[in-house]
Motif scaffolding. Structure first.
Motif, mmCIF file in Angstrom:
data_model
loop_
_atom_site.group_PDB
_atom_site.id
_atom_site.type_symbol
_atom_site.label_atom_id
_atom_site.label_comp_id
_atom_site.label_asym_id
_atom_site.label_seq_id
_atom_site.Cartn_x
_atom_site.Cartn_y
_atom_site.Cartn_z
ATOM 1 N N GLY A 101 0.788 5.860 -0.912
ATOM 2 C CA GLY A 101 -0.053 6.845 -1.475
ATOM 3 C C GLY A 101 -0.106 7.630 -0.054
ATOM 4 N N ARG A 108 -6.209 1.079 -7.797
ATOM 5 C CA ARG A 108 -5.878 2.517 -7.343
ATOM 6 C C ARG A 108 -6.620 3.783 -7.088
ATOM 7 N NH1 ARG A 108 -3.722 4.321 -12.077
ATOM 8 N NH2 ARG A 108 -5.187 5.741 -12.829
ATOM 9 N N ASN A 121 1.140 -1.209 0.153
ATOM 10 C CA ASN A 121 -0.215 -0.347 0.316
ATOM 11 C C ASN A 121 0.950 0.880 0.218
ATOM 12 O OD1 ASN A 121 -1.736 -1.833 0.653
ATOM 13 N ND2 ASN A 121 -3.238 -0.308 1.527
ATOM 14 N N ASN A 131 -8.124 7.265 -6.596
ATOM 15 C CA ASN A 131 -7.650 9.200 -6.159
ATOM 16 C C ASN A 131 -8.869 9.737 -5.974
ATOM 17 O OD1 ASN A 131 -5.688 7.981 -8.777
ATOM 18 N ND2 ASN A 131 -5.044 9.304 -8.191
ATOM 19 N N ASP A 133 -6.634 13.077 -1.514
ATOM 20 C CA ASP A 133 -5.467 11.637 -1.545
ATOM 21 C C ASP A 133 -5.903 10.618 -2.022
ATOM 22 O OD1 ASP A 133 -7.821 10.310 -1.265
ATOM 23 O OD2 ASP A 133 -8.207 11.072 0.519
ATOM 24 N N MET A 134 -4.379 9.672 -2.145
ATOM 25 C CA MET A 134 -4.600 8.422 -3.278
ATOM 26 C C MET A 134 -3.948 7.227 -2.207
ATOM 27 S SD MET A 134 -1.635 7.066 -5.274
ATOM 28 C CE MET A 134 0.020 8.377 -5.026
ATOM 29 N N ARG A 135 -4.553 6.414 -2.313
ATOM 30 C CA ARG A 135 -3.911 5.349 -2.262
ATOM 31 C C ARG A 135 -4.302 4.439 -3.445
ATOM 32 N NH1 ARG A 135 -7.954 2.979 2.587
ATOM 33 N NH2 ARG A 135 -7.292 4.624 3.530
ATOM 34 N N VAL A 136 -2.669 3.615 -3.086
ATOM 35 C CA VAL A 136 -2.457 2.216 -4.528
ATOM 36 C C VAL A 136 -2.386 1.136 -3.379
ATOM 37 C CG1 VAL A 136 -1.432 1.098 -6.055
ATOM 38 C CG2 VAL A 136 -1.683 3.813 -6.380
#
Length: 757
Positions: A393, A447, A391, A449, A412-415
């Protein structure tokens, strides 16, 4: 005449001098702490506005301002709302060094705040929290909250939280508002709750429902674990804490420690913990496999860049090994997790923008599980699975404080990535001696966003909150299995747009009674397992699950009604809710698909069903009796229904009643508590998933805490005093047996804490 003019000059000069001296008195710089009078805790990260001055109380709960005669002080905080204090109250706070701010919980969303362990000097006598500091699994801590249960596949580890029947990816669990961990194990032996370094956490914030959109896509609820904040000191200061405990049933020992050094420009915290346990006995005297080993090490460094800017970095390693999972076909052999977080905070004093916080994070999980220690007769296969997840981001959020309102806004951004392979060595039959490799995770990736905003508009007798979020969700697999790809004709990517919106508010109707109404609409894209798991038994029954990249996003239309009645000694709250879920993600048996393991009766495929319903209520009553005694009674119930089939939804906890009576004695040094829990029979079950009814049970616990000195405390007690033989409805059945995973029988425990922070 000249004398009169000369005298007049002296008089005017004297008046000006007196006026200037008076102004200099009122313009002096003053500092004072913000205090919650209900528990003596510091109020951290509160924004203030005082005339043309503005700022933040930071992590030490202290504000500094240039005092004058005419300005009112405005304090705004998520838990306390926005409150005004007169110049007279400001002057009194400057004299005493404290400003007491009463919580305005009735003005907020359906949210619960829980202080884990405060720093020294803040009424430790009322906050004996050694058990929380020593806890090796945060999921076990969350079980203490009303309307929260956990799915248990082990008696000691990997408790997966369920909030009002919402579970797995329907619950948004983060550390410091941004960091998360994806379970490396497809069976979620290591849910994100198990990766929280509890001895670095000082607060848990839980929002039930889709009403907190700042920290991610909150579908059924949000759990935010907040790590200990930065605390700088004028002179170099060294402190530390050491805690240890022992529990008789299971020979469970836990130890944790923290060393802290602060000066004017830096704050360094080094922490570590180790916990181990063996098999325990349930109330019937049966031995339950529950061995585990868990340690964590890490540190947090804070640097004061300027008077208004701070930089922080946290690094932690969680390591678990040889953990028994008697309800699963495999045990956890190793789970090695690294968490890194880098944060920057800036505070502003001459603009509506008062706070700007930015965080970057990365989490890496290396997980291994096997069936080597399982007693299987006949043993047809040796299986081992290696899985890795990542994880990473970031998140940035600005806090604007206007004259009569305030706003949070950010992006925010999370992968999330997962890869893994199962190796099956055949021991019998025509394939004996051969090894087969299964592509479990297919190198799947998601992903996310998002942009979000939350606007608070407080009034004299009401508060309104508007919250919105828009998220783009992209999913793909970089190493698809051929059979899986054929099932969906090679189209394995997915792009979804997830809007979310909530609004609500509370109206104070009388001095004691308030009513709130909250409406939320949110959408959740399916997770990694729901899209890409490749023939692996991860559900309630032993069927293998196969993912579906064509799943639609779930939608939740939810309403909460909150009624509160509060007097000096009594606090009664009722929260009733209904959640109408569209495109509910479920599964169906596919008779045309063949499982990979002969132990599986078949294959289930993830699908959407048209509609499902979650509804229920939480009722609490707190009564204070004098200065030394209070009681808390709680009742919670959740109803779940598959509206397509008419069947109950699976894994919905039963109605539950909890009662605690707590006393504080010997100048608040001794705190004693007796608690009673009654879980009602759960006969609303999903028979299509092999669910069975769960009988009612009663559990009584006792505990006592004593503050020997300001730095030394002891904690002792007994869990399951009556040695009740019981199991939770969300506990899975033992592998190869219809007997459920029973909870521990009677167990005595003792802990000792040295706190020199």
């Amino acid at each position: 005449m000249p004398f009169q003019r000369k005298g007049l000059k002296y008089v005017l000069f004297l008046c000006v001098l007196l006026l200037l001296s008076s102004q200099s008195v009122w313009a002096q710089s003053v500092t004072f702490r913000l205090i919650n009078p209900e528990n003596g805790e510091l109020i951290r990260q509160a924004n203030f506005q005082y005339g043309k001055q503005a700022g933040n109380s930071g992590d030490n709960g202290i504000i500094q301002l240039e005092q004058d005669q005419s300005s009112s002080l405005f304090i705004s905080h998520l838990q306390f709302g926005k409150q005004e204090f007169s110049p007279k109250e400001v002057a009194l706070a400057a004299q005493t060094g404290e400003l007491k701010i009463n919580p305005q919980s009735h003005l907020l969303q359906p949210v619960v705040y829980f202080q884990i362990h405060p720093t020294a000097g803040e009424k430790e006598s009322m906050n004996f929290q050694s058990a929380e500091m020593l806890e090796h699994d945060a999921g076990n801590l969350l079980d203490r909250f009303m309307a929260i249960s956990s799915i248990r596949k082990s008696g000691s580890y990997g408790f997966d939280p369920v909030i009002r029947g919402f579970k797995y990816d329907q619950v948004n669990l983060v550390i410091d508002g941004v960091q998360g961990a994806t379970a490396g194990c497809p069976n979620r032996m290591d849910p994100s709750s198990s990766q929280v370094p509890m001895n670095m956490i000082n607060q848990v914030e839980i929002v039930k429902g889709p009403y907190s959109l700042r920290y991610g896509n909150a579908f059924g609820g949000t759990v935010n674990f907040k790590s200990a904040g930065l605390d700088f000191s004028e002179a170099g200061k060294l402190g530390g804490r050491l805690s240890s405990s022992y529990e008789t049933n299971g020979n469970i020992s836990r130890t944790e420690g923290l060393a802290n050094y602060t000066n004017r420009f830096s704050d360094l915290k080094l922490f570590g913990a180790y916990a181990t346990g063996d098999d325990y006995k349930d109330g019937d005297g049966m031995t339950v496999p529950a061995s585990f080993n868990r340690r964590n090490l890490g540190g947090k460094l804070g640097i004061k860049l300027t008077d208004s800017q701070e930089l922080s970095a946290m690094l932690a390693n969680n390591y678990a090994e040889n953990v028994d999972f008697p309800t699963l076909p495999m045990d956890l052999r190793k789970d090695d997790t690294w968490l890194f977080n880098l944060g920057h905070a800036a505070h502003f004093s001459k603009s509506n923008l008062t706070n700007w916080e930015t965080s970057l994070y990365a989490t890496k999980v290396n997980h291994t599980m096997d069936n080597y220690d399982k007693l299987i007769n006949p043993r047809m296969v040796d299986a081992i699975t290696f899985a890795k997840t990542q994880n990473f981001g970031g998140r940035t959020e600005m806090h604007f404080d206007f004259e009569k309102s305030y706003l949070f806004a950010g992006t925010d951004m999370r992968v999330e990535k997962a890869e893994g392979e199962r190796q099956r060595t055949m021991l019998m039959g025509p394939m004996a001696g051969m090894t087969v490799y299964d592509n479990v995770w297919q190198d799947a990736q998601i992903r996310k966003n998002g942009v979000f905003a939350e606007y608070h508009l407080p009034g004299e007798s009401y508060q309104l909150v508007f919250s919105g979020r828009l998220e783009l969700n992209h999913a793909e697999t970089q190493n698809p299995d051929a059979a899986f790809s054929d099932l969906y004709e090679g189209d394995l990517t997915s792009d979804l747009v997830n809007p979310a919106f909530s609004l609500g508010g509370t109206k104070i109707l009388t001095n004691r009674f308030s009513a709130g109404l909250w409406l939320g609409l949110t959408q959740r894209s399916p997770g990694l397992a729901e899209r890409y798991i490749n023939y692996f038994p991860i559900g309630l029954d032993p069927y293998e699950l196969v993912g579906n990249p064509n799943l639609k996003a779930e939608t939740n239309k939810q309403i909460d009604l909150v009624l509160s009645w509060k007097s000096k000694q009594t606090n009664i709250n009722l929260n009733a809710f209904s959640a109408f879920i569209g495109n509910y993600i479920s599964s169906e048996i596919r008779d045309d698909l063949i499982p990979r393991m002969t132990s599986a009766p078949g294959v289930r495929q993830y699908i959407n069903i048209d509609q499902a319903l979650h509804a229920g209520f939480e009722l609490s009553w707190k009564q204070q009796y004098g200065e030394h005694l209070y009681q808390i009674a709680e009742l919670a119930y959740t109803y779940g229904k598959n509206k397509d089939s008419g069947e109950a939804l699976p894994e919905i906890p039963p109605m539950e009643f909890r009662y605690r009576i707590v006393g504080s004695f010997i100048r608040q040094k001794l705190q004693a508590e007796i608690s009673f829990r009654h879980s009602f029979k759960q006969d609303r079950i999903a028979t299509s998933y092999g669910e069975n009814e769960t009988p009612a049970f009663n559990v009584v616990d006792l505990k006592a805490n004593y503050l020997i000195t300001s730095a030394i405390s002891v904690n002792t007690g007994v869990n399951n005093l009556l040695d009740e033989a019981y199991y939770e409805h969300l506990s899975r059945n033992m592998t190869g047996s219809s007997r459920p995973l029973y909870s521990p029988g009677r167990s005595f425990y003792f802990s000792l804490v040295f706190n020199f922070l």
